[in-house]
Motif scaffolding. Structure first.
Motif, PDB file in Angstrom:
ATOM      1  N   PRO A 328      26.692 -64.985  63.362  1.00 30.28           N
ATOM      2  CA  PRO A 328      28.091 -64.551  63.276  1.00 30.28           C
ATOM      3  C   PRO A 328      28.898 -64.800  64.564  1.00 30.28           C
ATOM      4  O   PRO A 328      30.041 -65.237  64.495  1.00 30.28           O
ATOM      5  N   GLN A 329      28.260 -64.553  65.694  1.00 30.66           N
ATOM      6  CA  GLN A 329      28.970 -64.719  66.965  1.00 30.66           C
ATOM      7  C   GLN A 329      29.448 -66.164  67.127  1.00 30.66           C
ATOM      8  O   GLN A 329      30.602 -66.444  67.435  1.00 30.66           O
ATOM      9  N   PHE A 330      28.541 -67.107  66.845  1.00 28.09           N
ATOM     10  CA  PHE A 330      28.899 -68.515  66.961  1.00 28.09           C
ATOM     11  C   PHE A 330      29.938 -68.893  65.908  1.00 28.09           C
ATOM     12  O   PHE A 330      30.922 -69.578  66.185  1.00 28.09           O
ATOM     13  N   GLN A 331      29.718 -68.453  64.679  1.00 26.17           N
ATOM     14  CA  GLN A 331      30.652 -68.758  63.593  1.00 26.17           C
ATOM     15  C   GLN A 331      32.077 -68.307  63.940  1.00 26.17           C
ATOM     16  O   GLN A 331      33.048 -68.982  63.618  1.00 26.17           O
ATOM     17  N   THR A 332      32.182 -67.174  64.617  1.00 25.98           N
ATOM     18  CA  THR A 332      33.502 -66.667  64.987  1.00 25.98           C
ATOM     19  C   THR A 332      34.140 -67.544  66.059  1.00 25.98           C
ATOM     20  O   THR A 332      35.209 -68.111  65.861  1.00 25.98           O
ATOM     21  N   VAL A 333      33.459 -67.661  67.191  1.00 24.96           N
ATOM     22  CA  VAL A 333      34.091 -68.338  68.335  1.00 24.96           C
ATOM     23  C   VAL A 333      34.298 -69.827  68.051  1.00 24.96           C
ATOM     24  O   VAL A 333      35.347 -70.395  68.365  1.00 24.96           O
ATOM     25  N   PHE A 334      33.300 -70.453  67.431  1.00 26.70           N
ATOM     26  CA  PHE A 334      33.414 -71.881  67.134  1.00 26.70           C
ATOM     27  C   PHE A 334      34.617 -72.133  66.226  1.00 26.70           C
ATOM     28  O   PHE A 334      35.456 -72.993  66.500  1.00 26.70           O
ATOM     29  N   ASN A 335      34.699 -71.378  65.149  1.00 23.68           N
ATOM     30  CA  ASN A 335      35.762 -71.650  64.175  1.00 23.68           C
ATOM     31  C   ASN A 335      37.138 -71.217  64.672  1.00 23.68           C
ATOM     32  O   ASN A 335      38.149 -71.823  64.290  1.00 23.68           O
ATOM     33  N   GLN A 336      37.186 -70.210  65.539  1.00 24.33           N
ATOM     34  CA  GLN A 336      38.472 -69.869  66.158  1.00 24.33           C
ATOM     35  C   GLN A 336      38.996 -71.067  66.941  1.00 24.33           C
ATOM     36  O   GLN A 336      40.179 -71.355  66.964  1.00 24.33           O
ATOM     37  N   ASN A 337      38.096 -71.783  67.590  1.00 25.20           N
ATOM     38  CA  ASN A 337      38.508 -72.949  68.384  1.00 25.20           C
ATOM     39  C   ASN A 337      38.696 -74.200  67.546  1.00 25.20           C
ATOM     40  O   ASN A 337      39.495 -75.062  67.862  1.00 25.20           O
ATOM     41  N   LYS A 338      37.923 -74.314  66.478  1.00 21.20           N
ATOM     42  CA  LYS A 338      37.894 -75.562  65.692  1.00 21.20           C
ATOM     43  C   LYS A 338      39.011 -75.618  64.655  1.00 21.20           C
ATOM     44  O   LYS A 338      39.396 -76.685  64.181  1.00 21.20           O
ATOM     45  N   GLY A 339      39.517 -74.444  64.260  1.00 22.11           N
ATOM     46  CA  GLY A 339      40.592 -74.427  63.263  1.00 22.11           C
ATOM     47  C   GLY A 339      40.095 -74.243  61.841  1.00 22.11           C
ATOM     48  O   GLY A 339      40.883 -74.141  60.901  1.00 22.11           O
TER      49      GLY A 339
END
Ligand code: GAL
Length: 420
Positions: A328-339
Protein backbone atom coordinates in the motif's frame (compact mmCIF):
# COMPACT_ATOMS: atom_id res chain seq x y z
CA UNK A 1 48.04 13.57 6.00
CA UNK A 2 49.23 10.80 8.33
CA UNK A 3 47.93 7.23 8.20
CA UNK A 4 45.30 7.72 10.94
CA UNK A 5 43.96 10.86 9.31
CA UNK A 6 43.83 9.11 5.95
CA UNK A 7 41.85 6.26 7.47
CA UNK A 8 39.49 8.75 9.15
CA UNK A 9 38.97 10.50 5.81
CA UNK A 10 38.15 7.22 4.10
CA UNK A 11 35.66 6.28 6.84
CA UNK A 12 34.04 9.72 6.64
CA UNK A 13 33.77 9.48 2.88
CA UNK A 14 32.30 6.01 3.07
CA UNK A 15 29.56 7.25 5.38
CA UNK A 16 28.51 9.65 2.62
CA UNK A 17 28.07 6.87 0.09
CA UNK A 18 24.55 5.58 -0.47
CA UNK A 19 23.79 2.41 1.44
CA UNK A 20 23.55 0.31 -1.71
CA UNK A 21 27.11 1.10 -2.75
CA UNK A 22 28.35 -0.42 0.50
CA UNK A 23 25.87 -3.22 0.92
CA UNK A 24 27.14 -6.74 0.79
CA UNK A 25 25.77 -8.37 -2.34
CA UNK A 26 22.35 -9.40 -1.10
CA UNK A 27 21.25 -9.38 -4.69
CA UNK A 28 20.76 -6.97 -7.56
CA UNK A 29 17.61 -6.29 -9.51
CA UNK A 30 17.94 -4.71 -12.91
CA UNK A 31 14.81 -2.93 -14.06
CA UNK A 32 14.23 -1.94 -17.67
CA UNK A 33 11.62 0.80 -18.11
CA UNK A 34 10.89 4.02 -19.99
CA UNK A 35 9.88 6.31 -17.14
CA UNK A 36 12.31 9.10 -17.87
CA UNK A 37 10.25 12.31 -17.80
CA UNK A 38 10.70 14.50 -14.70
CA UNK A 39 7.46 13.37 -13.06
CA UNK A 40 7.76 9.71 -14.00
CA UNK A 41 11.40 9.50 -12.89
CA UNK A 42 10.24 10.79 -9.52
CA UNK A 43 7.66 8.01 -9.37
CA UNK A 44 10.14 5.26 -10.19
CA UNK A 45 12.52 6.66 -7.59
CA UNK A 46 10.03 5.55 -4.91
CA UNK A 47 10.32 1.94 -6.09
CA UNK A 48 14.09 2.09 -6.15
CA UNK A 49 14.19 3.59 -2.64
CA UNK A 50 12.04 0.79 -1.24
CA UNK A 51 14.08 -1.99 -2.85
CA UNK A 52 17.29 -0.39 -1.52
CA UNK A 53 15.77 -0.04 1.91
CA UNK A 54 15.20 -3.79 1.85
CA UNK A 55 18.95 -4.22 1.30
CA UNK A 56 19.11 -4.92 -2.43
CA UNK A 57 20.88 -3.17 -5.25
CA UNK A 58 18.75 -1.47 -7.90
CA UNK A 59 20.27 -1.36 -11.35
CA UNK A 60 18.37 1.23 -13.33
CA UNK A 61 17.97 0.56 -17.04
CA UNK A 62 15.88 3.52 -18.17
CA UNK A 63 15.49 3.73 -21.94
CA UNK A 64 14.13 7.14 -22.96
CA UNK A 65 11.22 7.23 -25.38
CA UNK A 66 7.56 7.63 -24.48
CA UNK A 67 5.31 4.68 -25.19
CA UNK A 68 8.28 2.34 -24.84
CA UNK A 69 9.16 1.43 -28.45
CA UNK A 70 12.88 2.09 -27.86
CA UNK A 71 12.80 0.18 -24.56
CA UNK A 72 11.21 -2.82 -26.30
CA UNK A 73 13.99 -2.85 -28.91
CA UNK A 74 16.62 -2.88 -26.17
CA UNK A 75 14.76 -5.65 -24.36
CA UNK A 76 14.61 -7.83 -27.47
CA UNK A 77 18.33 -7.41 -28.08
CA UNK A 78 19.10 -8.32 -24.48
CA UNK A 79 16.84 -11.37 -24.58
CA UNK A 80 18.26 -12.61 -27.89
CA UNK A 81 21.77 -12.42 -26.47
CA UNK A 82 20.62 -14.50 -23.48
CA UNK A 83 21.03 -11.66 -21.02
CA UNK A 84 17.60 -10.23 -20.15
CA UNK A 85 17.18 -7.88 -17.17
CA UNK A 86 15.50 -9.19 -13.99
CA UNK A 87 12.41 -7.09 -14.63
CA UNK A 88 11.05 -5.21 -17.62
CA UNK A 89 8.05 -3.04 -18.27
CA UNK A 90 6.00 -5.37 -20.45
CA UNK A 91 2.27 -4.90 -20.82
CA UNK A 92 -0.98 -6.51 -21.90
CA UNK A 93 -1.01 -9.28 -24.53
CA UNK A 94 2.74 -8.92 -24.94
CA UNK A 95 3.16 -10.67 -21.58
CA UNK A 96 1.70 -13.80 -23.20
CA UNK A 97 4.20 -13.60 -26.06
CA UNK A 98 7.17 -13.38 -23.69
CA UNK A 99 5.65 -16.14 -21.57
CA UNK A 100 5.39 -18.40 -24.61
CA UNK A 101 9.12 -17.96 -25.23
CA UNK A 102 9.72 -19.57 -21.85
CA UNK A 103 11.75 -16.64 -20.57
CA UNK A 104 9.54 -15.45 -17.72
CA UNK A 105 9.70 -16.75 -14.18
CA UNK A 106 6.72 -17.78 -12.04
CA UNK A 107 5.93 -15.51 -9.13
CA UNK A 108 3.42 -17.80 -7.46
CA UNK A 109 5.14 -17.87 -4.05
CA UNK A 110 5.19 -14.08 -3.73
CA UNK A 111 1.69 -13.87 -5.15
CA UNK A 112 0.30 -16.40 -2.70
CA UNK A 113 2.10 -14.99 0.34
CA UNK A 114 0.76 -11.53 -0.47
CA UNK A 115 -2.70 -12.53 -1.60
CA UNK A 116 -2.51 -11.03 -5.10
CA UNK A 117 -5.57 -12.87 -6.37
CA UNK A 118 -7.76 -11.15 -3.79
CA UNK A 119 -6.04 -7.76 -4.05
CA UNK A 120 -6.29 -7.31 -7.81
CA UNK A 121 -9.29 -6.88 -10.07
CA UNK A 122 -9.80 -10.23 -11.79
CA UNK A 123 -9.33 -8.72 -15.23
CA UNK A 124 -5.95 -7.36 -14.17
CA UNK A 125 -4.80 -10.60 -12.52
CA UNK A 126 -5.61 -12.47 -15.74
CA UNK A 127 -3.35 -10.22 -17.81
CA UNK A 128 -0.46 -10.82 -15.38
CA UNK A 129 -0.65 -14.61 -15.65
CA UNK A 130 0.83 -16.91 -18.23
CA UNK A 131 -0.48 -20.44 -18.27
CA UNK A 132 -2.21 -19.85 -14.95
CA UNK A 133 0.89 -18.51 -13.15
CA UNK A 134 1.72 -14.92 -12.23
CA UNK A 135 4.72 -13.84 -14.31
CA UNK A 136 4.30 -10.07 -13.94
CA UNK A 137 3.28 -7.61 -11.26
CA UNK A 138 1.03 -4.65 -12.07
CA UNK A 139 1.83 -1.25 -10.57
CA UNK A 140 -1.03 0.99 -11.66
CA UNK A 141 -3.99 1.69 -13.91
CA UNK A 142 -3.66 4.61 -16.30
CA UNK A 143 -6.62 6.09 -18.15
CA UNK A 144 -5.83 7.13 -21.70
CA UNK A 145 -8.96 9.07 -22.73
CA UNK A 146 -8.24 12.36 -21.01
CA UNK A 147 -8.10 15.97 -22.14
CA UNK A 148 -5.80 18.26 -20.10
CA UNK A 149 -6.73 21.90 -19.89
CA UNK A 150 -5.08 25.10 -18.72
CA UNK A 151 -8.07 27.05 -17.33
CA UNK A 152 -6.21 30.36 -17.29
CA UNK A 153 -5.54 30.08 -21.02
CA UNK A 154 -9.15 29.04 -21.60
CA UNK A 155 -10.38 32.09 -19.66
CA UNK A 156 -8.11 34.44 -21.64
CA UNK A 157 -9.42 32.98 -24.90
CA UNK A 158 -13.04 32.88 -23.77
CA UNK A 159 -13.12 29.12 -24.47
CA UNK A 160 -15.50 26.67 -22.82
CA UNK A 161 -14.47 23.27 -21.50
CA UNK A 162 -15.63 20.85 -24.25
CA UNK A 163 -17.79 17.81 -23.67
CA UNK A 164 -18.45 16.92 -27.33
CA UNK A 165 -16.29 16.86 -30.45
CA UNK A 166 -18.12 19.93 -31.80
CA UNK A 167 -17.37 21.79 -28.59
CA UNK A 168 -13.74 20.66 -28.82
CA UNK A 169 -13.42 22.33 -32.22
CA UNK A 170 -15.23 25.43 -30.92
CA UNK A 171 -12.76 25.70 -28.02
CA UNK A 172 -9.83 25.12 -30.39
CA UNK A 173 -11.06 27.97 -32.64
CA UNK A 174 -11.24 30.36 -29.68
CA UNK A 175 -7.75 29.40 -28.52
CA UNK A 176 -6.36 29.83 -32.02
CA UNK A 177 -8.01 33.23 -32.44
CA UNK A 178 -6.50 34.37 -29.13
CA UNK A 179 -2.99 33.41 -30.34
CA UNK A 180 -2.47 30.21 -28.34
CA UNK A 181 -1.49 26.79 -29.63
CA UNK A 182 -4.89 25.09 -29.28
CA UNK A 183 -3.55 21.54 -28.98
CA UNK A 184 -0.09 20.70 -27.66
CA UNK A 185 1.16 17.53 -29.30
CA UNK A 186 4.31 15.60 -30.04
CA UNK A 187 4.59 14.11 -33.52
CA UNK A 188 5.56 10.57 -32.53
CA UNK A 189 3.65 7.49 -33.72
CA UNK A 190 2.40 6.46 -30.27
CA UNK A 191 1.20 10.00 -29.51
CA UNK A 192 -0.56 10.26 -32.88
CA UNK A 193 -2.28 6.96 -32.18
CA UNK A 194 -3.23 8.02 -28.66
CA UNK A 195 -5.24 10.86 -30.20
CA UNK A 196 -6.56 8.52 -32.90
CA UNK A 197 -7.83 5.96 -30.38
CA UNK A 198 -9.52 8.65 -28.28
CA UNK A 199 -11.35 9.90 -31.36
CA UNK A 200 -12.29 6.31 -32.25
CA UNK A 201 -13.65 5.73 -28.75
CA UNK A 202 -15.67 8.93 -29.07
CA UNK A 203 -17.13 8.19 -32.51
CA UNK A 204 -17.47 4.39 -32.42
CA UNK A 205 -18.37 4.12 -28.73
CA UNK A 206 -16.81 1.45 -26.50
CA UNK A 207 -18.38 -1.51 -28.34
CA UNK A 208 -17.29 -0.26 -31.77
CA UNK A 209 -13.85 0.54 -30.37
CA UNK A 210 -13.56 -3.03 -29.13
CA UNK A 211 -14.73 -4.43 -32.47
CA UNK A 212 -12.07 -2.37 -34.26
CA UNK A 213 -8.99 -2.75 -32.07
CA UNK A 214 -9.52 -5.93 -30.06
CA UNK A 215 -11.57 -8.06 -32.43
CA UNK A 216 -10.06 -6.44 -35.57
CA UNK A 217 -13.49 -6.73 -37.15
CA UNK A 218 -13.23 -5.84 -40.82
CA UNK A 219 -16.68 -4.24 -41.14
CA UNK A 220 -15.89 -1.86 -38.30
CA UNK A 221 -12.39 -1.14 -39.56
CA UNK A 222 -13.65 -0.23 -43.03
CA UNK A 223 -17.00 1.32 -42.08
CA UNK A 224 -18.15 4.90 -42.62
CA UNK A 225 -17.61 5.70 -38.95
CA UNK A 226 -13.95 4.82 -39.30
CA UNK A 227 -13.70 7.27 -42.21
CA UNK A 228 -15.22 9.83 -39.84
CA UNK A 229 -12.52 9.01 -37.26
CA UNK A 230 -9.77 9.80 -39.79
CA UNK A 231 -11.58 12.97 -40.92
CA UNK A 232 -11.76 14.17 -37.33
CA UNK A 233 -8.09 13.35 -36.76
CA UNK A 234 -7.17 15.36 -39.85
CA UNK A 235 -9.20 18.31 -38.65
CA UNK A 236 -7.67 18.14 -35.16
CA UNK A 237 -4.24 18.06 -36.76
CA UNK A 238 -4.81 21.61 -38.03
CA UNK A 239 -4.92 22.81 -34.42
CA UNK A 240 -1.64 21.18 -33.44
CA UNK A 241 1.66 23.04 -33.41
CA UNK A 242 3.23 22.59 -36.87
CA UNK A 243 6.66 22.18 -35.20
CA UNK A 244 5.57 19.09 -33.36
CA UNK A 245 7.69 16.48 -35.19
CA UNK A 246 9.52 14.19 -32.77
CA UNK A 247 8.52 16.21 -29.71
CA UNK A 248 8.30 14.23 -26.45
CA UNK A 249 4.93 14.14 -24.69
CA UNK A 250 6.28 15.83 -21.58
CA UNK A 251 7.55 18.77 -23.65
CA UNK A 252 4.03 19.07 -25.11
CA UNK A 253 2.63 18.88 -21.55
CA UNK A 254 4.99 21.70 -20.53
CA UNK A 255 3.47 23.93 -23.23
CA UNK A 256 0.09 23.61 -21.55
CA UNK A 257 1.58 23.97 -18.07
CA UNK A 258 3.43 27.16 -19.13
CA UNK A 259 0.37 28.67 -20.77
CA UNK A 260 1.63 28.53 -24.35
CA UNK A 261 -1.02 26.00 -25.33
CA UNK A 262 -4.56 25.40 -24.12
CA UNK A 263 -5.01 21.61 -24.21
CA UNK A 264 -3.32 18.26 -24.55
CA UNK A 265 -4.88 14.90 -25.39
CA UNK A 266 -2.89 12.40 -23.34
CA UNK A 267 -3.15 9.62 -20.78
CA UNK A 268 -2.89 10.52 -17.12
CA UNK A 269 0.87 10.10 -16.94
CA UNK A 270 0.60 13.73 -18.20
CA UNK A 271 -0.48 14.53 -14.66
CA UNK A 272 2.94 13.48 -13.38
CA UNK A 273 4.34 16.57 -15.11
CA UNK A 274 1.72 18.89 -13.60
CA UNK A 275 2.39 17.39 -10.16
CA UNK A 276 6.16 17.72 -10.57
CA UNK A 277 5.61 21.39 -11.51
CA UNK A 278 3.76 21.89 -8.21
CA UNK A 279 0.35 22.45 -9.87
CA UNK A 280 -2.89 21.46 -8.22
CA UNK A 281 -5.55 19.36 -9.98
CA UNK A 282 -8.91 21.10 -10.33
CA UNK A 283 -7.33 24.51 -9.64
CA UNK A 284 -4.27 25.06 -11.82
CA UNK A 285 -5.39 22.53 -14.39
CA UNK A 286 -8.41 20.53 -15.36
CA UNK A 287 -8.78 16.94 -16.45
CA UNK A 288 -11.90 15.97 -18.38
CA UNK A 289 -12.80 12.84 -20.29
CA UNK A 290 -11.86 13.20 -23.95
CA UNK A 291 -15.01 14.76 -25.49
CA UNK A 292 -17.62 12.14 -26.27
CA UNK A 293 -15.97 9.40 -24.21
CA UNK A 294 -17.66 10.13 -20.89
CA UNK A 295 -18.57 6.76 -19.32
CA UNK A 296 -15.72 4.98 -21.12
CA UNK A 297 -12.32 4.22 -19.69
CA UNK A 298 -9.48 3.19 -22.00
CA UNK A 299 -7.11 1.47 -19.62
CA UNK A 300 -3.37 1.08 -19.72
CA UNK A 301 -1.86 -1.04 -16.97
CA UNK A 302 1.86 -0.75 -16.32
CA UNK A 303 3.41 -3.99 -15.22
CA UNK A 304 6.84 -5.42 -14.58
CA UNK A 305 7.38 -8.88 -16.04
CA UNK A 306 10.08 -10.94 -14.36
CA UNK A 307 12.69 -12.95 -16.24
CA UNK A 308 14.24 -16.26 -15.19
CA UNK A 309 17.47 -15.72 -13.26
CA UNK A 310 20.15 -18.10 -11.97
CA UNK A 311 21.76 -16.30 -9.04
CA UNK A 312 19.96 -17.01 -5.74
CA UNK A 313 20.61 -13.52 -4.32
CA UNK A 314 19.34 -11.84 -7.45
CA UNK A 315 16.20 -13.99 -7.32
CA UNK A 316 15.66 -12.70 -3.76
CA UNK A 317 16.03 -9.13 -5.01
CA UNK A 318 13.58 -9.83 -7.83
CA UNK A 319 11.03 -11.29 -5.41
CA UNK A 320 11.42 -8.26 -3.17
CA UNK A 321 10.66 -5.96 -6.10
CA UNK A 322 7.55 -8.00 -6.91
CA UNK A 323 6.36 -7.84 -3.30
CA UNK A 324 7.05 -4.13 -2.82
CA UNK A 325 5.23 -3.16 -6.02
CA UNK A 326 1.87 -4.07 -4.53
CA UNK A 327 2.39 -2.80 -0.99
CA UNK A 328 0.00 0.00 0.00
CA UNK A 329 2.74 2.48 0.87
CA UNK A 330 4.36 2.11 -2.55
CA UNK A 331 1.02 2.07 -4.36
CA UNK A 332 0.16 5.40 -2.75
CA UNK A 333 3.37 7.34 -3.28
CA UNK A 334 4.14 5.90 -6.71
CA UNK A 335 0.70 6.61 -8.11
CA UNK A 336 0.51 10.07 -6.54
CA UNK A 337 3.61 10.88 -8.58
CA UNK A 338 2.74 8.88 -11.69
CA UNK A 339 -0.78 10.23 -12.19
CA UNK A 340 -2.38 6.77 -12.28
CA UNK A 341 -4.81 4.84 -10.14
CA UNK A 342 -3.47 2.35 -7.62
CA UNK A 343 -4.09 -1.15 -8.92
CA UNK A 344 -5.00 -2.48 -5.46
CA UNK A 345 -8.72 -2.49 -4.78
CA UNK A 346 -8.51 -1.59 -1.11
CA UNK A 347 -6.83 1.81 -1.16
CA UNK A 348 -7.96 4.95 0.64
CA UNK A 349 -8.63 7.26 -2.32
CA UNK A 350 -8.83 10.40 -0.16
CA UNK A 351 -5.05 10.53 -0.34
CA UNK A 352 -5.24 11.25 -4.08
CA UNK A 353 -6.01 14.43 -6.01
CA UNK A 354 -9.24 15.37 -7.76
CA UNK A 355 -8.24 13.85 -11.14
CA UNK A 356 -7.28 10.46 -9.69
CA UNK A 357 -10.43 10.41 -7.57
CA UNK A 358 -12.49 11.10 -10.68
CA UNK A 359 -10.60 8.35 -12.49
CA UNK A 360 -11.47 5.87 -9.71
CA UNK A 361 -15.16 6.73 -9.91
CA UNK A 362 -15.14 6.55 -13.72
CA UNK A 363 -13.34 3.18 -13.65
CA UNK A 364 -16.03 1.66 -11.41
CA UNK A 365 -18.77 3.12 -13.60
CA UNK A 366 -17.19 1.91 -16.84
CA UNK A 367 -16.63 -1.54 -15.34
CA UNK A 368 -20.40 -2.05 -14.95
CA UNK A 369 -21.08 -2.03 -18.70
CA UNK A 370 -18.91 -2.06 -21.84
CA UNK A 371 -17.07 1.13 -20.93
CA UNK A 372 -13.82 -0.48 -19.81
CA UNK A 373 -11.65 -1.04 -22.88
CA UNK A 374 -7.94 -1.78 -23.37
CA UNK A 375 -5.82 0.94 -24.94
CA UNK A 376 -4.62 0.12 -28.45
CA UNK A 377 -1.90 2.77 -28.47
CA UNK A 378 -0.50 1.50 -25.17
CA UNK A 379 -0.05 -2.19 -25.96
CA UNK A 380 -3.17 -3.41 -24.17
CA UNK A 381 -5.54 -4.32 -27.01
CA UNK A 382 -3.63 -6.26 -29.60
CA UNK A 383 -0.21 -7.63 -30.57
CA UNK A 384 2.69 -5.26 -31.09
CA UNK A 385 2.74 -6.28 -34.78
CA UNK A 386 -0.86 -5.16 -35.37
CA UNK A 387 -0.31 -2.07 -33.24
CA UNK A 388 2.76 -1.20 -35.34
CA UNK A 389 0.69 -1.50 -38.53
CA UNK A 390 -1.95 0.87 -37.12
CA UNK A 391 0.72 3.34 -35.95
CA UNK A 392 2.24 3.51 -39.45
CA UNK A 393 -1.04 4.24 -41.18
CA UNK A 394 -2.14 6.82 -38.60
CA UNK A 395 1.16 8.70 -38.51
CA UNK A 396 1.56 8.78 -42.30
CA UNK A 397 -1.98 10.07 -42.54
CA UNK A 398 -1.52 12.81 -39.95
CA UNK A 399 1.74 13.96 -41.53
CA UNK A 400 0.06 14.50 -44.89
CA UNK A 401 -2.56 17.25 -44.56
CA UNK A 402 -3.94 16.32 -48.02
CA UNK A 403 -4.34 12.61 -47.25
CA UNK A 404 -7.71 11.09 -48.08
CA UNK A 405 -9.59 9.57 -45.08
CA UNK A 406 -11.33 6.92 -47.23
CA UNK A 407 -7.97 5.76 -48.60
CA UNK A 408 -6.51 5.68 -45.08
CA UNK A 409 -9.26 3.31 -43.99
CA UNK A 410 -8.39 0.93 -46.84
CA UNK A 411 -4.71 1.16 -45.93
CA UNK A 412 -5.55 0.45 -42.30
CA UNK A 413 -7.48 -2.66 -43.26
CA UNK A 414 -4.74 -4.11 -45.44
CA UNK A 415 -1.94 -3.20 -43.02
CA UNK A 416 -3.77 -4.99 -40.19
CA UNK A 417 -4.42 -8.01 -42.42
CA UNK A 418 -0.78 -8.46 -43.24
CA UNK A 419 0.31 -7.95 -39.61
CA UNK A 420 -2.13 -10.50 -38.19
C1 GAL B 1 2.88 4.39 -21.60
C2 GAL B 1 3.17 3.90 -20.21
C3 GAL B 1 3.03 5.02 -19.26
C4 GAL B 1 3.85 6.21 -19.70
C5 GAL B 1 3.63 6.53 -21.17
C6 GAL B 1 4.54 7.62 -21.68
O1 GAL B 1 2.97 3.35 -22.51
O2 GAL B 1 2.27 2.90 -19.88
O3 GAL B 1 3.41 4.61 -17.98
O4 GAL B 1 5.18 5.99 -19.42
O5 GAL B 1 3.80 5.39 -21.95
O6 GAL B 1 5.83 7.17 -21.86
Amino acid sequence: MNAINRLAAVVALASLLPLNAMAADNGTVEVLHWWTSGGEAKAVETLKAQVEKDGFIWKDNAVAGGGGAAAMTVLKTRAISGNPPAAAQIKGPDIQEWGALGLLTELDDVAKANNWDALLPQKVAQIMKYDGHFVAVPVNIHRVNWLWINPEVFAKAGAKVPTTLDELFAAADKLKAAGFIPLAHGGQPWQDSTVFEDIALSILGPKGYRAAFVELDQDTLTGTQMVEVFKTLQRLGTYMDPNRAGRDWNIAAAEVINGKAGMQIMGDWAKSEWTAAGKVAGKDYQCVAFPGTQGSFAYNIDSLAMFKLKNENDINAQNDLAKVALEPQFQTVFNQNKGSLPVRQDMDMSQFDACTQKSAVDFKEAEKGDGLQPSMAHNMATTLAVQGAIFDVVTNFLNDPKADPATAVKQLDSAIKSAK
